[in-house]
Design an enzyme around this catalytic site. Structure first.
Site, short mmCIF file in Angstrom:
data_model
loop_
_atom_site.label_atom_id
_atom_site.label_comp_id
_atom_site.label_asym_id
_atom_site.label_seq_id
_atom_site.Cartn_x
_atom_site.Cartn_y
_atom_site.Cartn_z
N CYS C 111 0.53 -1.15 0.08
CA CYS C 111 -0.01 0.05 0.00
C CYS C 111 0.89 1.30 -0.06
CB CYS C 111 -1.05 0.12 1.20
SG CYS C 111 -2.04 -1.45 1.14
N GLU C 263 9.28 -6.03 8.28
CA GLU C 263 9.59 -4.58 8.54
C GLU C 263 11.25 -4.40 8.79
OE1 GLU C 263 7.51 -2.02 9.00
OE2 GLU C 263 5.84 -2.93 8.92
N TYR C 302 -5.83 1.54 5.45
CA TYR C 302 -5.72 0.81 6.61
C TYR C 302 -7.06 -0.14 6.78
CZ TYR C 302 -1.21 1.87 8.44
OH TYR C 302 0.19 1.92 8.52
N CYS C 304 -7.42 -2.47 5.21
CA CYS C 304 -6.90 -3.61 5.00
C CYS C 304 -7.08 -4.28 6.21
CB CYS C 304 -5.23 -3.81 4.59
SG CYS C 304 -4.37 -2.95 5.75
N GLU C 452 1.45 -2.05 14.36
CA GLU C 452 1.59 -1.25 13.08
C GLU C 452 0.22 -0.50 12.85
OE1 GLU C 452 2.20 -0.11 9.09
OE2 GLU C 452 0.67 -1.42 9.66
#
Lengths: 506, 506, 506, 506
Positions: C111, C263, C302, C304, C452
């Site tokens: 994204c 990450e 977000y 998602c 996150e």
């Protein structure tokens, strides 16, 4: 108001003409034990009429927002009388609702009728498809009539209900739900009462609807029809609400002197509905569908409260400004929180409109899940916004003397001396904004902003039931089992309503 | 009321005698622009007097709970006049407060005075130790007087304040905080106003106190003293509150017809206080200490709201019962939630009392952290309890017609027919309980249950500041660094106020 | 990967081809102190690659959802590489994001790149308009390249930051924000580090962007450009996350064995960017605009997490089913609550997309207020959904023995005997679903679902600041003053950004 | 450990001696599929042993806090082995629990045993009174034994349970609840399993108890007795928990390297309990009473989590300090919020202790309502405190490389360069405090701080049921009816358990 004499009155053009249209009707209205001869002139009732009038004036001031081109008359009509034939139409309803909330700070009473028309559009179409009835055509005829005359149509759904554990036909008194008591070729006669009727005295017509799922034994309760508000046999029992009598005491103490909502009980004592105005009669299996379709629209119509919330946020910010504390970080943060909550309602509501889908009749139906999520927030967040507004207002909002004290030659001087805030702010202005906050959080318009937000269009549990129905658990369980590496078991049945791709879940 | 003639009146024995004691005083009280000749007989004021009277009657009905043995008079005195010499005394205050909340459903107005006496007990003792003054002895003399006569003493703290960004002496008008305007050997003369004065018209004496931290330039604002309510130069401006005029309309619409709170502004126009009744004069460095000690008691006194909450929980349960839905799982769960929230206030408040510690003067001071935690919950949880009560009440709580409609020969019959709930429940009873819920959530007693809960004893931010001061961050940071294996750095200073073992943190 | 030799590789067609494309690159990746020779084969890294691969496979399985027709290439491209030229394009992004969350139960990492392309579309256009630069054309060329080759582009925004109280050029070490250290006609050389880089090792290109408002003295920090992930001078420091090493221990204990997020920190040691790949260089006054445009998209991306939430709701429902308690009213109610919260995120996010408005460059920009409201909910609601999932899971979710115990000949039998739930449910399946819940609420994928969600696209305070900027207080204050009857004062200035009708407030 | 040979071992004096006492026992412990020969030396298990050892050391360091004078031995004993004979004893338990939470940052595993002893004190006394049994004396003998030897006694209550819709005797496998399989004059043999057994491997004895209400058909399940942990026939299946294997990787990555909790399943395969150690056998009607008494203590024992919360607040404040943002108002406000929530748990818990009442046996029983309110907060508030800690921590808490990277010669330098925060803070310290926050919010000690807080001593619904039982609805309904002016009806029965004056409601 109804075209009984064959000639139609000319359409109402403005808020002022609307108010004129209400005069001289011989409604049977009672308020605090007294018959009200002319509601238009009654100080307690008038603010509610002003709020409806604002829906006419906005259509003049901002026709893009508050009117629409009717496919039924070919003319622009008030948006409250418009059938939504696209998601954009539903979105425009929400934008109009928020704007009217901003302009009135209260309930302007026309959403039930708008949502009822839209719900009946698809439901009458589907009844006709099953039963070869003519309800859809009748509804469109009636719609065209009120569009031409530009009338206010209220929706009447909630019955008195009696013992909530019993079906309508099981009640000790059969009238606790409105039902047909007589029927002939010319039409039907109904009896019963509808409670919590928003804006009914300010309407020209009522759209009568059943309030819940009905079984075969409740067939006589499955009645939908249009009734003029001044039909013989109707009595209106006006609700007594917090601080309503402040309307007698001048504008400062009233808080929001111009605008208020209206709730009354309507009693139908063998009221006649002619066949042409009957849109359902006995098709009990469609009653729950109608309720679902209606709440699908109406639970998202509560974005009006975000417009009211805008006023309350503005009032709280004004008080902070008057107190000289508008820059304190915790004050600012509370205004942000109020906004976050207010926009949560707006976002979920308008999303329900954007995500609308077409029905067979051509009307667009709002997304059910998101409409319920929106309304469920409406049952909580305005209370928290109201609490935060009282926080910013300070204790004076409940300890302040009356406007009459301010006008008193000697006491008034004391108030001006001791109730001054930041330099340059008039004590009277400080009192006005505090009375507005009182009005919206515990006074007259708290009725609409808080309690009606809680119960209108279904109390919180009603939304939880609906969310539960739409939550596609089987689909979600399969997602989880797949990721966990669990072999598909017997419970994963393909072809259920829980298949991915449908509805709002993608 | 004050013993000006040298002979003391006989003590007040009961609620009825208390009410008699209020008659015939020549207080200067204004309400809605009118001078009130005899507050005792005014229908808007009387319910607030009844609530204070209940504090007398409870001392008769349950002396263990509502009275205590005074070490100063050797006799049992009303607990509101008692100095706490053990944690148990503070716990008994809380139990009495809850019980009075249960019995009145509103604010009974005596906690400020009680908490002021207790706070002044230690503060006057500490001023004397520093300045060799005689304040503590004077306070005890005054205390003994009111104990003997069994009088109501209100505490007057909150000033008008003006621009909140400025100190008292910086205000455009020096009177925006109460201050000494003249001083001689006989005593002091004060001027200014105290806002949000709970129960002041119903008191016999006022304990005047400063409202905030004061600097050297604010020395004249550092004044504490006792003043009879009928002292020359005092004017009372009665607050206009939500639905207060319902008191005129009979008991059903009032919701809680017998009991209400009272808030007024007191204006002091050069009011005299003799030396013997002065308990601080110019010792500005003790002003913030006094405020802290007072709020340490007062923020935990809000457990009274759990008694009011008990009434509201009971009202909500009664409505559920009348509607026939008391067994639904979501109804039951909401009553549990209301109880959980209500007992959270009670638990944190009574813990502050149990965890009290002795001051040098012998009085016990409640735990500051827990008192603030309690009050901070009080600024939120009653709103949620109120919202849940309205949820259980149903929409009728804001749409119901007036009692006058019920009494109307024709309309009354309609109401009885259509507002019936579960079999065997009278419509009038259903209306009564709904009006009580309205009274407590948006009407007259919502003022005390909600808004006063928010702002009394300091608005929410005041508690957050106090919690921030007491949260021992350095001690906690050291705990974390030790567990994380971080070597002690320069920021870990031994001997700070954050040492373990102190306060409530162990 | 970049077309350095003039011939372009054929486009990637599937997840499998994508995975192949990652092999044999000589990235400098470190994990737990060790150089990782081939990330594709590393058991800790591979699940994150699988999650990106799902974005390719979905484009094949559901091209309507996950691909779009590019106006730049005339061909269908992966939707993650598509520029939104209508609100519908943004809505489809959200639907795709939710679906990928459902399919992977984690962060699929694409994204940031998608949102960066869309933000840069308008910003480069506006820089060119002011400075007559050629950034927009360069960006479109680069976009066409990656569309043709169907590559993964990561966005690199968050700098290391050092002391948060100082501007980039004020830091003790100038490299704490990425900046240009050399510049010539061929291009620029950059140095510094980007933290929290989602999916960087799994990308083909990086879009480098500044992270905050920059002043004139920070000119060298105003750099935007595209860099291949294998450019000389880049080092990747892989984050160590909760339970990541479970990937070594077989699929049951991993919970979600196939999918995970990624990450890492990227260190740039004098990395070269040729002129054709530079899209901003020194136009510092556009840095904050770029951040605002980017977050305007990204805070709504977000949604998602609602797909991940669907998995967690499904897992919780499955556990309830396995425990035989799925019909208990409180269990059902918790699933409803989880859904209500999950759909609140979805509704506010998708509303931000629906309410998008066009920029001068032709791209549509999501509604800023609603995007921030959405993201602000994302910082809280997944934590509550996770808590409720643990509630339904029961204590076993944290006390359960390992899969190795289940496989042990003797101990395995004990577990099968004592960990059986409802009849017909295999103990292994019960363990699998519990491990999935552990994975999502405290294990490896809790990183993406919870933490996150909290910090990505700006921590909670960042949204509050943005909501505060957009809340139109002056407009709202005027609404309140008008209703309160306050005469317009000097503070109501027409023509401010707070005029009604603009933005999302109608 | 048990005095089988007639001579008693000398008492354990310190944490170190306690650890020695655990060596060389031949427990049958399995962890991740492997038999663990010596738990004391296992890196995953040892931190849990250290946490128990802290309970010994605190008794030495602060005997006032962590020991008490036993009326049974006449000597000071560890407070965990002390019977509460006053409210003050219960309060001191809470203070000790908070302190141990502060010192260990985790679960120190001894509360179940302490609460079990106290609950059995009154229950055995009441069984004896009804059945003329000798359980109470046996219990006191056993208590004196463990007091003399200063041993750790775990409580074993929660059964495997199987199908939650069925009673023990109805289960497909009768062993899903622990029950007596054989009985003779010497004692009883039991079979079954206890799940979620906190600290069992670290105990010397287990107090076996039934887990729920039992009927006559469940008589064999009504068994209470004391069993040495190394009794023949016992197997321990150690739970696999989030990040437990980090214990292998050095102290930084572990976050809290010294301390952790312990949860295991205990399987009893025909384990013998001699008569002298049996405290209930077949008196099924006392099973639910025992559970209620036990949870009455244990739900208030969760104030230990406020000590853990102190650590987390300290860690969050330290991170804010390291990031240089500790003065930002929103940071400060979040620390205040964390404290407010943490002290809410403390206040309600310690109030339950202060409000304790005596049982017939002489032990004091905590207030049931407040204990449940406390525990119910524990099921929610630590999650919010944890979320706020992650908020203050920043994204680095989940993206940070491992300690091994920091030690790498080349990569370590990059980390030191780019992970520096405020000047003067070592990167290693910043990593340590972030790993501690990870440990407490999603890692190893999140198990105890979050999930165990949710499920230990009963999941949230268990508290709601108990609050519902104790909420005195009839009493509260009567309060409301009286104030509303409703005539007493048939439902107001005097003499019910809802009479005022009982329990905490006054």
């Amino acid at each position: 108001m109804n075209a009984a004499d064959g000639t139609e009155p000319r359409p109402i053009r403005s808020g002022a003409e609307y108010i004129e249209s209400l005069r001289g009707r011989r409604l049977r209205v009672f308020l605090q034990g007294a018959f009200i001869d002319e509601p238009v002139e009654h100080p307690v009732i008038r603010p509610s009429i002003n709020a409806v009038a604002a829906t006419y004036d906005l259509a003049l001031d901002d026709p893009e927002l508050a009117s629409a081109l009717s496919p039924y008359t070919g003319a622009r009509v008030n948006r409250f009388l418009h059938i939504a034939t696209s998601p954009g139409d539903l979105v425009m309803q929400n934008r109009m609702q928020r704007r009217l909330g901003q302009l009135t700070g209260t309930c302007f009473q026309r959403c039930v009728g708008m949502d009822a028309f839209n719900a009946l559009h698809s439901v009458t179409h589907e009844i006709d498809a099953r039963h070869a009835t003519a309800y859809h055509r009748r509804l469109l005829d009636f719609l065209a009539l009120v569009q031409r005359q530009n009338l206010v149509v209220g929706g009447a759904m909630t019955d008195a209900k009696g013992d909530r554990g019993k079906a309508p036909h099981e009640q000790a008194d059969p009238d606790l739900f409105v039902h047909v008591v007589r029927r002939d070729a010319s039409g039907v006669w109904i009896r019963g009462a509808k409670a919590h009727q928003t804006g009914c005295v300010n309407s020209h017509w009522l759209l009568l609807m059943p309030t819940m799922r009905l079984g075969a034994a409740d067939r006589d309760y499955a009645i939908v029809g249009a009734i003029p508000v001044d039909a013989p046999g109707i009595t209106y029992l006006y609700g007594r609400q917090s601080c309503d009598s402040r309307a007698m005491d001048g504008d400062i103490d009233a808080g929001n002197p111009r605008f208020a909502g209206q709730e009354a009980m309507i009693v139908f004592d063998d009221v006649f509905i002619p066949q042409e105005r009957v849109f359902m009669d006995g098709e009990h299996e469609f009653a729950s569908l109608l309720v679902d379709r209606f709440t699908g629209y109406h639970r998202r119509s509560y974005v009006c409260k975000t417009g009211v919330g805008d006023v309350l946020i503005g009032a709280a910010a004004t008080v902070a400004d008057y107190n000289g504390v508008e820059r304190a970080s915790h004050i600012r943060d509370k205004l942000v929180e109020m906004t976050h909550l207010n926009e949560t309602i707006y976002g979920t509501g308008i999303a329900a409109s954007h995500q609308a889908t077409p029905m067979a009749s051509g009307v667009y139906q709002a997304d059910d899940m998101l409409a319920n999520v929106c309304k469920h927030h409406v049952t909580k967040l305005p209370y928290e916004i109201g609490r935060l507004a009282q926080d910013l207002a300070g204790g004076l909002v409940v300890t302040m003397p009356a406007a009459a004290d301010l006008e008193h030659p000697e006491i008034g001087a004391l108030l001006r001396k001791y109730l001054q805030g930041r330099e340059g702010v008039a004590t009277e202005d400080r009192m006005r904004i505090l009375r507005l906050i009182e009005n919206m959080t515990m006074g007259r318009n708290a009725v609409g902003y808080l309690t009606e937000s809680l119960h209108g269009a279904g109390s919180p549990q009603a939304q939880r039931i609906q969310i539960g129905r739409a939550m596609q658990l089987e689909f979600k369980k399969q997602l989880a089992r797949t990721l966990a590496g669990i072999e598909p078991g017997p419970e994963a049945k393909p072809g259920t309503d829980d298949t991915p791709g449908s509805g709002n879940h993608n």
